[in-house]
Structure formats: C-alpha cells, structure tokens
Design a protein around this motif. Structure first.
Motif, PDB file in Angstrom:
ATOM      1  N   LEU A 124     -26.137  18.264 -17.010  1.00  0.00           N
ATOM      2  CA  LEU A 124     -26.993  18.710 -15.916  1.00  0.00           C
ATOM      3  C   LEU A 124     -28.292  19.297 -16.451  1.00  0.00           C
ATOM      4  CD1 LEU A 124     -27.512  19.416 -12.933  1.00  0.00           C
ATOM      5  CD2 LEU A 124     -26.247  21.542 -13.312  1.00  0.00           C
ATOM      6  N   ASN A 132     -22.736  22.964 -18.515  1.00  0.00           N
ATOM      7  CA  ASN A 132     -22.913  21.583 -18.061  1.00  0.00           C
ATOM      8  C   ASN A 132     -24.154  21.017 -18.738  1.00  0.00           C
ATOM      9  OD1 ASN A 132     -23.098  19.143 -16.690  1.00  0.00           O
ATOM     10  ND2 ASN A 132     -22.518  20.017 -14.718  1.00  0.00           N
ATOM     11  N   TYR A 143     -27.448  12.911 -13.652  1.00  0.00           N
ATOM     12  CA  TYR A 143     -26.939  14.096 -12.962  1.00  0.00           C
ATOM     13  C   TYR A 143     -25.431  13.927 -12.752  1.00  0.00           C
ATOM     14  CZ  TYR A 143     -31.550  16.026 -11.925  1.00  0.00           C
ATOM     15  OH  TYR A 143     -32.800  16.592 -12.031  1.00  0.00           O
ATOM     16  N   THR A 191     -26.133  27.307 -17.991  1.00  0.00           N
ATOM     17  CA  THR A 191     -26.245  25.905 -17.578  1.00  0.00           C
ATOM     18  C   THR A 191     -26.183  24.976 -18.781  1.00  0.00           C
ATOM     19  OG1 THR A 191     -27.592  26.520 -15.661  1.00  0.00           O
ATOM     20  CG2 THR A 191     -27.701  24.227 -16.369  1.00  0.00           C
ATOM     21  N   VAL A 213     -28.037  20.540  -6.308  1.00  0.00           N
ATOM     22  CA  VAL A 213     -29.080  20.077  -7.218  1.00  0.00           C
ATOM     23  C   VAL A 213     -30.357  20.875  -6.981  1.00  0.00           C
ATOM     24  CG1 VAL A 213     -30.558  18.127  -7.825  1.00  0.00           C
ATOM     25  CG2 VAL A 213     -28.124  17.763  -7.408  1.00  0.00           C
ATOM     26  N   GLN A 267     -31.949  17.795 -15.591  1.00  0.00           N
ATOM     27  CA  GLN A 267     -32.986  18.604 -14.954  1.00  0.00           C
ATOM     28  C   GLN A 267     -34.267  18.612 -15.775  1.00  0.00           C
ATOM     29  OE1 GLN A 267     -30.998  22.400 -14.492  1.00  0.00           O
ATOM     30  NE2 GLN A 267     -30.393  21.946 -12.388  1.00  0.00           N
ATOM     31  N   LYS A 294     -20.731  22.929 -11.380  1.00  0.00           N
ATOM     32  CA  LYS A 294     -19.638  22.015 -11.033  1.00  0.00           C
ATOM     33  C   LYS A 294     -18.511  22.036 -12.067  1.00  0.00           C
ATOM     34  CE  LYS A 294     -22.932  19.018  -8.643  1.00  0.00           C
ATOM     35  NZ  LYS A 294     -24.094  19.882  -8.940  1.00  0.00           N
TER      36      LYS A 294
END
Length: 554
Positions: A340, A337, A441, A333, A386, A344, A277
C-alpha cells in the motif's frame, strides 16, 4: 507532613489489600468497557448492517463513543454521592451497574432479529456502562491515594492506572481465546456474545473482593473532624478558586490524556484494520502485546513521578506523542502494508470534480444519498480505505478518478431511480477497484510482508507516551483537590477528557479522514488537543508531588 496511611487503616485491611481490591474491580470495569471497542467491526455487522459497511462502521464507533459521552454525568452523580456518603459504597454501586449492563449486551437481539429496537437497546446499554464508569475511576483512584503515604502516592495509584491495560488485556485475551475455541465463522455469528457473558463471573468476584474494604482514612478523618454540611457541586464549581483548578485539570492534563491514550490504543487499531487492511487476529495480537508491556509502564512512571515530580513526567508524554504521531503512522503503513505504501507513492489517487457537487463522506445516520458523480467516486474510495487528493474541475463536469496514469470516469447519479443508482455505483466501483489493483493497491495486507517488529516498535512509542502521561495522572489529580470535594471535582474533568476528547476520538478522526480523503488527516485531532494541553500545563499546572491531602485548602 501527615502520614496518609496512618489512623483508621491500622485496624483495617492492609495497604496491599486496598490497592489490590481497588485495582481488581477497576480492571473488571475496563474489561467491560473495552470489549465493545475491540468488537466494533463485528457489532457493526449485527446492529448496523442495513446502512452499508462504511457507515455501519462509523455508527459502531459512535455507539462506542456514546458510552464516553455520558461519563461526565456519571461523574457528577456518583461524585456527589462519593463526597457525601463515602468512597466505598459508591464504587460498589458503579461496579454492579457496569457488570449488569455488560452482561445484558450478550443477550441483545440483532437488527435482523428485532429491527431498529436492536441498536436502540445497544445504545442504552452503552449509556449505562458509561454512566457507571464515570463514577468508578475517581472513586478507586481517590480511595488508594487517601490510603497511600505521600512519598509513594504516584507508585501506588499507578496500580489503578494500570487497570486500564489489565482490562484491555482481559478483553483481548477472552476474545482471542473465544475465536480460537469456536472458530472465526461461529465467532462472527454468535461467539462474539461470550466475552460479554463472561462479565457475570467477573462481577461476582469483584463484588466479593470489594466488600472486604473499609472507608478511606482521609474520608473518616474529615467525617470525624467536620460536621458542617457539604455541598460538593457548589463548592467545586460555584467558587472560582476551585473551578479554575477543575478547568486546569481538564485542559492542562485531560485534554492530552484523552487524545494521546485513545490514539495510541484505539485509533491505531482502527487504522491498522481499516486503512492498512491487516487481519483482525494480527491486530489483536499486536495490541495485546503492547498492552502487556504497558501494564508495567504505568507503575514505573507513577513511581518516577514520586522521584522527579508529576509535571515533568506528564509533559514528557505529551511531547513524545506530538513528535512521534505523524512519522509513526507513516512508518506503520510502510511496515504493516508495504504494498500500500508503495502504491500510494508511485500511483497516487486524485479525485477531479466540481467542488460544488462534493459532499463530506460522513453519514452517521445513514440517510445521505451520495448520488452526484463526485460523491459516488469518493464513497467508493472511502469504503475501500484509500487515501486520495482533491482537484477542482469545471462546473457541471462529471467527476473522474485518476490512479497513476489511468483515468476512471464516475457516473452522475442525480435523478436516477434507486435501482439505476445502485447499478451505476457498482459499475464505478468495479472500474475503480480494477484500476487500484492494476496499480498495486492491495485489498488485504500480505501477512508475509508485514514487519511485525517495526509495527510493534511504533505502537510501543505511542504507548510509552500514553503511560508517561497516564501513570502519574491519578496522583496529580487527587493532589489538586481538597477531601471535601475531591470525588466530584476530580471525576468531572477526568471523564470529560477521557469521555469526550478520548471516547469520540476514533469516530471524529475517521470523520476527518472521510472529509479530507487523506488517511493521515485524522491525526490532527490528537495533535490539536495535545498541543493545547502542553502549553497550558507548561505555564499554569503546579507541581503537586508530596502534598498533604488533609491540608489542601478549599
């Protein structure tokens, strides 16, 4: 050893002109082709808005892939003409067809203006683009290779390889400049057409440059020395001696090329936009940066293959991608982000449902209802980008989504009216979104938290792998086939590899993610094709560095 630069070239254009003109025209065709991939998100909004965000995005990726699917057909048609009538005339035709199709996309009506006719016209233009590009690359690479001295063939054809980067740089550059000039809102509404329309000017320049070229020396020598009728299809594919080389080129080189190159350049882009994103402008700048760097790497690895051989350089690219792909995307990742990545790790998402009620969350035609409680839950998570795990529940039970310590019950939508189903889906989406937000998230990547240096470093590793494989590739492919069938025999495996394996990679990888629910699962597509190519190349691919192009046996 025959000097490939001797003979007819002595009274024709200089070697620098030959390389420059061939590269300029091919860069223009790549520019045309990559505009679409770079604007997939905007195109989805204008041509597939009626099927929903996730499905529209998949359809835009499939439309992008359609241009690749038809490339082998273009390779067969233009390869035949190139081997029968010459290299120069053929790639003048391909560049004209590509340019006209690209300009036409800039004038197409949207779905809102013309209904279903709009995506049909869009797909038609993509078919024409792919058909043209199927004949372009082989012609340009062969034309330069047949002019080049054997000891510099990797280096000089490396300039043709770098045209993919130059075309992508041009596409991203024009898009960024247009966005800044007209503003994001205007660009999304109508400004996206401008990069397509710019192709009219580039087409005129490319045609003017290429009209100054002569036919290649190797082709002229073949014409002068042999008047026997040529049958490129029968000679290339109808005899096992040549067909096995075509298959070796496809499986041992092009499987990896399609998987590695399109993962590094395009799937990484979709991953950053869709799953991490990150803002589109940020992704554009990152891809533009690594593409600028890669422009030099193609030529470097082509040069290196003149020194140490084609095979070890290409194998190095395959091995690097296999080692780096999964750790690299996980690191991307964490750097792109971090919120995120943390969410996770601390609050993983699990869908608990009766497996019999769950469908694959991939609907390329936009007709699936996704009305069961499992489908509703999974479609919400898929649209949100997601990652989730799956757990089996007793038969007949209503699905639920577990996010950390929170459980969100889905709704059984089978049998509900369209209005009731829409309301139920919205209710579940609201509840899941609230739970995701509560557990950290993010709905968008925080620009201030992005570690740009680390993201760039990961992308650079992917691009080093792609350029090590792609830089020597033109010389390696040209050196596998005799002059009589070179255009046809080389173009087909190249365009199957890049067109089918590579061009369909974004959509296929995204479909794998939608099927499994794991945002990293789509990377297995790249791993599978690269591993097959690596094993094949190690055991069967010959070293071709320095071969005399006139003495390759048919």
């Amino acid at each position: 050893m025959t000097n490939q630069a001797a003979g007819p070239q002595a009274t024709g254009p200089s070697l620098r002109t030959v390389v420059g003109a061939s590269a300029a025209g091919t860069a223009f065709e790549w520019y045309d082709f990559f505009i679409f991939g770079s604007l997939a998100g905007v195109i989805a909004q204008h041509f597939y808005a009626e099927v929903g965000a996730a499905t529209g995005y998949i359809l835009a990726l499939i439309t992008f892939g359609v241009g690749f699917v038809v490339r082998p057909l273009g390779a067969l048609v233009f390869g035949w003409f190139g081997d029968r009538t010459g290299r120069k005339t053929t790639f003048l035709v391909t560049i004209t067809l590509m340019g006209l199709a690209t300009v036409a996309i800039g004038f197409l009506p949207t779905f809102e203006q013309a209904g279903v006719i709009a995506p049909i016209l869009l797909i038609t233009m993509r078919v024409l683009q792919g058909f043209a590009l199927g004949g372009e690359y082989g012609g340009a690479a062969i034309y330069v290779a047949e002019h080049a001295p054997a000891r510099q063939r990797g280096y000089l054809t490396g300039w043709i390889q770098t045209t993919a980067a130059l075309g992508l740089i041009g596409a991203l550059g024009v898009i960024l400049i247009t966005r800044m000039a007209v503003g994001q809102e205007a660009f999304a509404e109508w400004g996206w057409r401008i990069p397509f329309l710019v192709s009219a000017l580039l087409l005129a320049i490319s045609l003017w440059i290429r009209l100054k070229l002569n036919e290649s020396p190797a082709y002229q020598r073949m014409e002068a020395e042999s008047h026997a009728p040529r049958a490129p299809y029968r000679e290339a594919f109808g005899t096992w001696k040549n067909l096995k080389v075509v298959l070796l080129a496809l499986v041992g080189i092009m499987f990896a090329q399609g998987a590695v190159w399109y993962c590094g350049y395009f799937y990484s882009r979709f991953f950053m936009e869709r799953f991490l994103k990150m803002e589109v402008a940020t992704v554009d700048m990152l891809i533009l940066g690594i593409t600028v760097v890669s422009a030099f790497l193609y030529v470097f690895f082509g040069w290196l293959s003149d020194k140490v051989g084609r095979k070890p350089v290409m194998l190095g690219g395959m091995l690097l991608m296999l080692v780096a792909v999964f750790p690299g995307f996980h690191l991307m990742t964490q750097a792109g982000n971090p919120a995120l990545a943390q969410a996770q790790a601390q609050s993983p998402v699990t869908v608990v449902a009766d497996p019999a009620t769950c469908s694959v969350q991939f609907d390329p035609v936009g007709r699936a209802a996704f009305s069961t409680s499992c489908d509703i839950a999974k479609s919400v998570l898929t649209n949100a980008g997601v990652s989730y795990a799956n757990a089996a529940a007793p038969a007949g039970s209503v699905a639920e989504v577990r996010i950390g310590d929170v459980v969100v019950a889905s709704v059984e939508g089978a049998g509900l009216s369209a209005e009731a189903l829409t309301a139920a889906r919205a209710e579940v989406q609201t509840a899941i979104s609230a739970a995701l937000t509560a557990h950290g998230y993010p709905t968008q990547a925080d620009p201030t938290q992005i570690d740009m240096a680390r993201v760039f470093a990961v992308l650079l590793v992917f691009i080093v792998a792609a350029t090590a494989l792609y830089g020597p590739q033109a010389a390696a492919l040209v050196e596998l086939f005799p002059t009589r069938i070179r255009y046809t025999a080389m173009s087909l495996p190249y365009n199957i590899g890049t067109g089918w394996v590579g061009g369909l990679l974004p959509a296929a990888s995204f479909a794998l993610v939608a099927w499994k629910g794991d945002i990293y699962f789509g990377l297995w597509y790249t791993v599978a094709f690269t591993l097959i190519a690596l094993v094949t190349a190690i055991f069967f691919l010959p070293e071709t560095r320095g071969r005399d192009l006139d003495s390759i046996e048919t």
